[in-house]
Motif scaffolding. Structure first.
Motif, short mmCIF file in Angstrom:
data_model
loop_
_atom_site.label_atom_id
_atom_site.label_comp_id
_atom_site.label_asym_id
_atom_site.label_seq_id
_atom_site.Cartn_x
_atom_site.Cartn_y
_atom_site.Cartn_z
N SER A 1 0.78 -1.07 0.17
CA SER A 1 0.06 -0.19 0.13
C SER A 1 0.86 1.09 -0.07
O SER A 1 0.72 2.20 -0.81
N ALA A 2 2.04 1.28 0.87
CA ALA A 2 2.85 2.48 0.59
C ALA A 2 3.56 2.60 -0.54
O ALA A 2 3.50 3.74 -1.05
N ALA A 3 3.72 1.45 -1.49
CA ALA A 3 4.62 1.74 -2.73
C ALA A 3 3.55 2.16 -3.69
O ALA A 3 3.71 3.16 -4.38
N VAL A 4 2.09 1.78 -3.61
CA VAL A 4 1.18 2.13 -4.55
C VAL A 4 0.92 3.76 -4.26
O VAL A 4 1.00 4.64 -5.13
N GLU A 5 0.90 4.09 -3.05
CA GLU A 5 0.61 5.45 -2.74
C GLU A 5 1.81 6.40 -2.88
O GLU A 5 1.57 7.45 -3.47
N ILE A 6 3.17 5.86 -2.97
CA ILE A 6 4.39 6.75 -3.33
C ILE A 6 4.20 6.89 -4.75
O ILE A 6 4.44 7.93 -5.21
N CYS A 7 3.83 6.03 -5.74
CA CYS A 7 3.77 6.02 -7.06
C CYS A 7 2.98 7.17 -7.36
O CYS A 7 3.30 8.06 -8.06
#
Lengths: 198, 818
Positions: free
Chosen positions: B175-181
């Motif tokens: 979820s953090a990675a989706v958000e960062i992108c």
């Protein structure tokens, strides 16, 4: 680091080459960093640093190293030859059992007998989890994988006893998952094959 | 409205709750970033204590301090904690805290998701720590090779803690990675084109994409192994058509990118801090971005170098050996660009710089030993010895911990708004630095002398006693150093004098705000025209505070920020963020029950909590759905923009795209695993293949057509058509399942079950989404507000169709060929 066979000796030489190269590169980089404090600030050339040192330098060094490594790796592979001896090693938690192509039915527990001065192919298997067969002074290691037979070439330069290790972590008995390799002179090897206690 | 009034109004709008409630209801990235960092440090301390126990045990030969059963748990948990509960979450915390500030925006793209990920991390991490305290921690090594970690050799619950706990924690990484992108691509200052992005954002983007493509193989592996352990589905059991090597492939397909997922954020911090410390600008920005991207790509091509000793043919090894040495090239590009930056500036020896020098010294050694073990014959000797242990600590501590300490001291004035004042940090630095090298440098040699990793003690007389004693003493010196860092930070945070804004004279936007930062970050969204806006427009902070940027007028009394064009940074629409809510914490607690049910084998709890998660998700989505259209709104500077609810590509669409990237990688890994078993595993073919038959084929064909068509009709009847199609797809998958009745018979049958299960889950997801959309249409939400939502649903239902067709083909193919 006390090689007692051709494979281990080749790898030991490789290590000393690697160490020398790595030390030189480390000192070079450290020198560059120290120089950043010693020199007067000013524009430095991006092409020198990025293209020259960053791209060209490692490409050349690594290409040479890779070629050297692959050449050695090819030489260490088990290849057919007139005097190759084949043995089987079966690992389990936490013991080793060895069999001999030249003496069918002969089984030894915890001790692997080989002739000195002749290339030996060890066919490695496992009865339970993954293990690895390693005789540090003779050669590199190879895993024992369920359902597979992996073949490792080892060779002892002279008769003697060499320590062997299970070197893939395999549970509570891992520390003492060891065996001994006994390398015989030709006469001793013949005696062993004829089922006499050498 | 003057500056102070604006500050008060914005603070009121953006403030988290007060009191204890704040911990559970905050969705603010500054809060959550700090919480992430604090919890990650806590896990670092726990992992560090385990390391001290290891070194205490190994200080002398034949030590009777810890027996093998506990020692095995300790080293397994040391590695697991440091990798999964410290390194990755620390990056997430740093990115969550910093990114919006570096990019010139007010929060991350999905504030509730930030909170959800954080709580999944906390709950999953607590599971792991519980297992440690209860003495039933995983004990098969941090890479959990079956069969050792499977039922054959590990009957206890230990392995289940690892498989289930880590998968739970990985939700936070995904979820953090989706958000960062999405944040990096859509939420930036106006005018911040891709080429003007702060270098850290580039690194974070590459890292996040790598998380999305690197973690799915591990998650898949964990699920398969847990299925094997819980339900006897024999994916890794060679006798029933499985293969233990499949785990190694899946694990290292994750495991090697993981190393770069850890290193790249650190490199991003170095590229940010080093030029400031050298009082110059970064050399070779474009080269560094290219190097980071190529590291990301290359790192997926070298997982087999962890498997050089598994008996893979030498030609195969040669390829991976070449790829492994090649990866040193982009690393060298970055390294020499940094040294070039030092050369062109006037480097200053302050504490962050000191840590960067420690990075150089340590990481270069780690990199060089890395090249050594990339050479196959050398690895045959060094593999699974203390040479590897030393190498990986040089890489991870040198390449991650030291740069993160530089980052800690660099951004500490930002975190706490105070000057760094006490000089304890210098003493701590020397203790850690000398302690580290004292511990690990000579252990290389012990490894070459034959000291295997993971042995719980050793006999005297092998030439390692002095090395180990020295390493143990040094490790305690290092531990004291880390303790001093901690004390230093706490003392500075508590009692140092208030600092000025931008103490290092940096050029990036995070220093364009008062510190500690206000919850809204920027009083107005700035316009930037270069990579270091504060160098080129020194009065930018004042102009931001005066509301001279965009959205400086807060009359609409809600949390708003700008979405910009991906490439140019031109303003596109206004995003309205949700307020404080405990929903994410609640939803992750219910998710936790799902995992707990599997862990303790209370399987009745699993569907119940899955239902709970679905309910939470429904509330989540519904509460974000606007009921009225607003049309164009003032954004400042005469610009009128609609809100994200009324555009065709809302943030949720972008988020779905990146989530589907991870999902697609998961599916790809599953197909890879299937093909691997089919072609490589020893005991194939299975006794019988599934016969496809006519009915499933008809269901799938009709379902695919109806779903694809229905998703393209923007009315209620379109939704009905789509739902019918999805149900048909589900029926088709179920019919196939009925033809492979026993998933425990052979790895083939087990794989069919997983393939069909995967298809069914995606049919269910698409159905639920279609349901929500139909409800919105029934409730007569204006069509303009459902356009974006409908496109999101279409994305997922198209994916479900693709999955259903591919899984069907994959299931039937071996039977057709045979």
């Amino acid at each position: 680091m006390h090689p007692a066979g051709p494979a281990a000796a080749t790898i030991a030489t490789l290590w000393w080459v690697l160490l020398a190269g790595a030390t030189a590169i480390f000192l070079f980089v450290a020198g560059l960093i120290v120089l950043a404090w010693r020199r007067a600030p000013g524009k430095s050339d991006e092409r020198v640093f990025v293209v020259g040192l960053g791209l060209a330098f490692p490409l050349v060094v690594l290409a040479a190293l890779l070629a050297y490594g692959l050449f050695i790796g090819e030489r260490l592979l088990p290849r057919a030859g007139p005097d190759v001896v084949t043995v089987q090693a079966e690992a389990r938690q936490w013991a080793w059992r060895f069999g001999y192509a030249d003496a069918p039915g002969r089984v030894t527990e915890g001790v692997l007998h080989i002739p000195a001065g002749r290339p030996v192919d060890v066919a490695i298997t496992t009865a339970d989890v993954i293990h690895a067969f390693w005789v540090p002074r003779l050669a590199g290691k190879l895993d024992a994988v369920p359902g597979r037979v992996n073949v490792l070439r080892i060779e002892a330069g002279s008769p003697g006893r060499y320590e062997g290790l299970g070197s893939e972590y395999n549970g509570p008995g891992y520390r003492d998952h060891r065996f001994t390799v006994v390398a015989h002179d030709p006469a001793g090897w013949d005696r062993f094959l004829q089922d006499e206690t050498p | 409205m003057n500056t102070l009034q604006r500050h008060r109004a914005l603070s009121r709008i953006w403030a988290s709750d007060s009191g204890w409630k704040r911990w559970f209801t905050t969705v603010n990235h500054t809060d959550l970033g700090r919480m992430f960092l604090a919890v990650a440090v806590l896990f670092f301390i726990i992992g560090g204590i385990l390391a001290m126990l290891i070194r205490a045990q190994l200080a002398s030969p034949r030590s009777a301090f810890i027996g093998p059963e506990h020692y095995n748990q300790i080293f397994t948990m040391h590695g697991t904690i440091m990798m999964f509960l410290f390194a990755i979450p620390l990056f997430e915390g740093l990115a969550v805290y910093l990114l919006p500030k570096l990019l010139g925006t007010r929060d991350l793209a999905f504030p509730r998701l930030t909170a959800f990920g954080f709580w999944c991390y906390v709950f999953g991490g607590s599971m792991m720590i519980f297992s440690l305290l209860a003495g039933m921690a995983p004990d098969s090594g941090w890479f959990m090779y079956p069969p050792l970690s499977s039922t054959i050799a590990a009957q206890g619950i230990n392995s289940d803690f690892w498989l289930i706990g880590i998968t739970f924690v990985e939700i936070s990484a995904i979820s953090a990675a989706v958000e960062i992108c999405v944040t990096i691509l859509r939420y930036r200052a106006v005018g911040m084109s891709l080429s003007r992005m702060p270098i850290f954002a580039w690194y974070a983007l590459v890292t996040a994409v790598m998380i999305l493509t690197g973690f799915p193989p591990l998650i898949l592996g964990s699920i398969l192994l847990e299925l094997e352990r819980a339900f006897d589905m024999p994916f890794f059991q060679v006798a029933a058509g499985g293969d233990a090597l499949l785990w190694q492939h899946l694990f290292w397909l994750f495991g090697h990118p993981e190393v770069y997922i850890i290193f790249l954020p650190a490199a991003g911090a170095i590229s940010t801090i080093l030029p400031v410390m050298a009082r110059t600008r970064l050399m070779g920005y474009g080269w560094i971005v290219a190097a980071a991207v190529s590291l990301g790509v290359l790192s997926f091509g070298l997982w087999v170098h962890h498997m050089f000793t598994t008996g893979i043919p030498h030609m195969g090894l040669a390829f991976f050996s070449a790829a492994s040495t090649l990866v040193a090239v982009p690393t060298a590009v970055q390294l020499f660009a940094w040294i070039g930056t030092l050369w062109q500036g006037r480097p200053d020896m302050r504490l962050p710089m000191l840590w960067l020098l420690a990075f150089f010294a340590t990481f270069v050694i780690g990199g060089l030993t890395g090249v050594m073990v990339a050479i196959v014959p050398f690895d045959w000797q060094a593999h699974d010895t203390y040479f590897i242990v030393a190498h990986l600590h040089y890489v991870l501590v040198g390449g991650f911990v030291f740069p993160m300490l530089a980052a800690l001291y660099y951004w500490l004035p930002h975190f706490v708004g105070r000057k760094t004042y006490f000089n304890l940090g210098n003493t701590a630095f020397w203790l850690v630095f000398t302690g580290f090298h004292g511990t690990f440098l000579l252990l290389h040699w012990a490894g070459l002398l034959g000291m295997r990793r993971r042995i719980d003690s050793y006999a005297p007389g092998q030439g390692w006693e002095l090395i180990n004693l020295f390493a143990s003493v040094s490790s305690f010196v290092m531990a004291i150093g880390f303790a001093l860092v901690l004390i230093d930070v706490v003392v500075n945070a508590a009692v140092a004098v208030r600092g000025s804004r931008d103490p290092w004279h940096a050029g990036t936007l995070e220093w364009a705000m008062p510190t500690p930062p206000a919850p809204y970050n920027f009083a107005s969204i700035p316009t930037v025209a270069s990579r270091d806006p504060l160098y080129d427009t020194p009065d930018l902070p004042v102009r931001i505070a005066r509301g001279e940027g965009y959205l400086g007028d807060c009359a609409r009394e809600r949390r708003e920020t700008l979405c910009v064009d991906v490439a140019t940074g031109a303003p596109r629409h206004i995003t309205v963020f949700p307020g404080n809510t405990a929903l994410p914490a609640l939803m992750s607690a219910v998710t936790g029950l799902f995992f707990l049910g599997m862990l303790v084998k209370a399987y009745w709890l699993v569907p119940l909590s899955a239902l709970g998660v679905i309910c939470c998700a429904m509330v989540w989505v519904w509460s974000l759905s606007p009921k009225q259209a607003e049309g164009a709104l003032h954004a400042g500077h005469g610009l009128a923009l609609t809100t994200a609810a009324e555009v065709a590509d809302p943030p949720g669409w972008w988020g779905s795209l990146f989530l589907l990237l991870a999902d697609g990688t998961f599916f790809g890994s599953l197909l890879f695993g299937y093909a691997f078993l089919w072609t490589i595993a020893p005991n194939w073919p299975p006794p019988a293949y599934v016969e496809a038959g006519l009915w499933p084929l008809l269901c799938l064909g009709a379902g695919a057509v109806l779903t694809l068509a229905g998703a393209r009709v923007a009315t209620l009847s379109g939704s009905a058509l789509e739902a019918t199609g999805l149900l048909a797809l589900g029926a088709g998958a179920t019919l196939i399942l009925a033809r492979a009745p026993d998933p425990t018979a052979h790895a083939y049958d087990a794989t069919i079950w997983v393939l069909m299960g995967y298809a069914l889950v995606h049919v269910l997801i698409a159905l639920l989404m279609t349901g929500v959309l139909s409800m919105r249409r029934l409730a007569s939400h204006p069509a303009v507000t459902t356009t974006g939502a409908a496109r999101i649903v279409r994305l997922w239902s198209d994916y479900a169709v693709a999955v259903a067709l591919i899984t069907f083909a994959a299931a039937a193919l071996p039977g057709v060929l045979a």
